[in-house]
Design an enzyme around this catalytic site. Structure first.
Site, PDB file in Angstrom:
ATOM      1  N   ASP A  73       5.989   1.373   6.339  1.00  0.00           N
ATOM      2  CA  ASP A  73       4.706   0.777   6.713  1.00  0.00           C
ATOM      3  C   ASP A  73       4.544  -0.608   6.112  1.00  0.00           C
ATOM      4  O   ASP A  73       5.324  -1.032   5.264  1.00  0.00           O
ATOM      5  CB  ASP A  73       3.547   1.697   6.283  1.00  0.00           C
TER       6      ASP A  73
ATOM      7  N   ASN B 190      -4.364  12.203  -0.576  1.00  0.00           N
ATOM      8  CA  ASN B 190      -4.976  12.935   0.542  1.00  0.00           C
ATOM      9  C   ASN B 190      -3.924  13.557   1.468  1.00  0.00           C
ATOM     10  O   ASN B 190      -4.249  13.996   2.560  1.00  0.00           O
ATOM     11  CB  ASN B 190      -5.916  12.013   1.343  1.00  0.00           C
TER      12      ASN B 190
HETATM   13  C1  GLP Z   1       0.818   4.457  -0.138  1.00  0.00           C
HETATM   14  C2  GLP Z   1       2.036   4.390   0.781  1.00  0.00           C
HETATM   15  C3  GLP Z   1       2.767   5.700   0.827  1.00  0.00           C
HETATM   16  C4  GLP Z   1       2.935   6.247  -0.577  1.00  0.00           C
HETATM   17  C5  GLP Z   1       1.598   6.596  -1.148  1.00  0.00           C
HETATM   18  C6  GLP Z   1       1.651   7.169  -2.558  1.00  0.00           C
HETATM   19  O1  GLP Z   1      -0.383   4.458   0.497  1.00  0.00           O
HETATM   20  N1  GLP Z   1       1.755   3.939   2.094  1.00  0.00           N
HETATM   21  O2  GLP Z   1       4.012   5.499   1.461  1.00  0.00           O
HETATM   22  O3  GLP Z   1       3.735   7.391  -0.553  1.00  0.00           O
HETATM   23  O4  GLP Z   1       0.743   5.488  -1.104  1.00  0.00           O
HETATM   24  O5  GLP Z   1       1.792   6.148  -3.509  1.00  0.00           O
HETATM   25  P1  GLP Z   1       2.235   6.380  -5.001  1.00  0.00           P
HETATM   26  O6  GLP Z   1       3.684   6.656  -4.986  1.00  0.00           O
HETATM   27  O7  GLP Z   1       1.909   5.083  -5.680  1.00  0.00           O
HETATM   28  O8  GLP Z   1       1.431   7.521  -5.519  1.00  0.00           O
END
Ligand code: GLP
Length: 271
Positions: free
Chosen positions: A67, A136
């Site tokens: 993304d 979430n």
């Molecule tokens: C973001 C990304 C995800 C990621 C998630 C969790 O919003 N788009 O791809 O897995 O957050 O992030 P983190 O690894 O910092 O907890």
């Protein structure tokens, strides 16, 4: 789903990186699906170390990120291209032209998704998709209520996601829209590796692994994928009902792999 419960974040990152290394050793032109967020950072630094030691090369590897924020300029410090450069691409021998992220600056965001899907298809498809999980339950930016068949498209982010991501990005406001691979796109990857660490991931992990398959918990769609490995630390695994069983299965499957090899890996290479 194969669920591996390891002692801590470091062990998760080592095991995750090993799966990537094993793939690259067998398929030097593998196509990797990459994620941003805090979770995969250690995995990426392990990959950098393996590259520096001469164990793997990224010369023929292609990557597709899950993304990108919509509307942030290419060199904005908070965009995911910059994140990937800092945490991985700048330190390995990958060709920049082989690293792909959805175009965040298109005049028509609706064209970005189909173009990205076509590029993934032309590469031969993703061999291994690395995923984190949002609080979430989102994967990529597929927020709750996303279609389980969705493809790459523009998506409006939830408040909780905006708040979480804002924490990591300092003061400047982040866009409230992003372009993300869809759940259907992720499901097309030949293998999926979901990583989660920390107590605040225990509930989304439980919903993903043991809950009903539901668009309210986008990661639960992975239950319908043929080849998913979930690697967790003790905290992220702490709400799983069957965690003792997963540990037992892990031990048994190590025995089976040692004796007979890994059936799925053979399958992966033959596709
Ligand atoms: C973001 C990304 C995800 C990621 C998630 C969790 O919003 N788009 O791809 O897995 O957050 O992030 P983190 O690894 O910092 O907890």
């Amino acid at each position: 789903m194969e669920v591996l419960i390891l002692e801590d974040e470091t062990a998760v990152a080592i095991q995750g990186a090993m799966l990537v290394v094993e793939l690259i050793e067998k398929k030097s032109n593998a196509v990797l699906g990459l994620a941003t967020g805090r979770t995969p950072i250690q995995l990426y630094s392990n990959l950098i170390n393996y590259y520096k030691q001469g164990r793997i090369s990224f010369e023929h590897i292609q990557t597709f990120n899950l993304d990108e924020y919509y509307g942030l300029s290419e060199n904005h410090p908070s965009n995911f291209r910059q994140f990937m450069q800092r945490h991985l691409f700048d330190h390995i021998d990958i060709e920049t032209t082989n690293t792909h992220l959805p175009n965040s600056n298109s005049n028509n965001p609706r064209l970005v998704g189909p173009a990205y899907e076509a590029l993934i298809k032309a590469s031969g498809g993703i061999d291994l998709q690395i995923l984190g999980i949002g609080r979430n339950g989102h994967i990529g930016f597929n927020e709750p209520s996303s279609s389980l068949a969705s493809r790459t498209r523009i998506k409006t982010l939830t408040n909780s996601t905006l708040q979480d991501n804002q924490l990591g990005s300092g003061k400047e406001e982040l866009p409230d829209m992003a372009i993300t691979m869809g759940i259907g796109t992720i499901m097309d990857a030949r293998r999926v590796l979901l990583l989660a660490v920390g107590k605040n991931k225990a509930t989304p992990v439980r919903n993903a692994v043991e809950g009903p398959i539901s668009s309210m918990s986008p990661a639960s769609a992975l239950q319908a994928h043929q080849y998913v490995t979930v690697i967790l630390d003790e905290d992220a695994a702490s709400d799983l009902k069957l965690r003792d069983y997963y540990r037992w299965v892990h031990l048994k499957s190590e025995d089976i792999k040692a004796k007979y090899g890994n059936f799925y890996e053979i399958d992966l290479l033959e596709r």
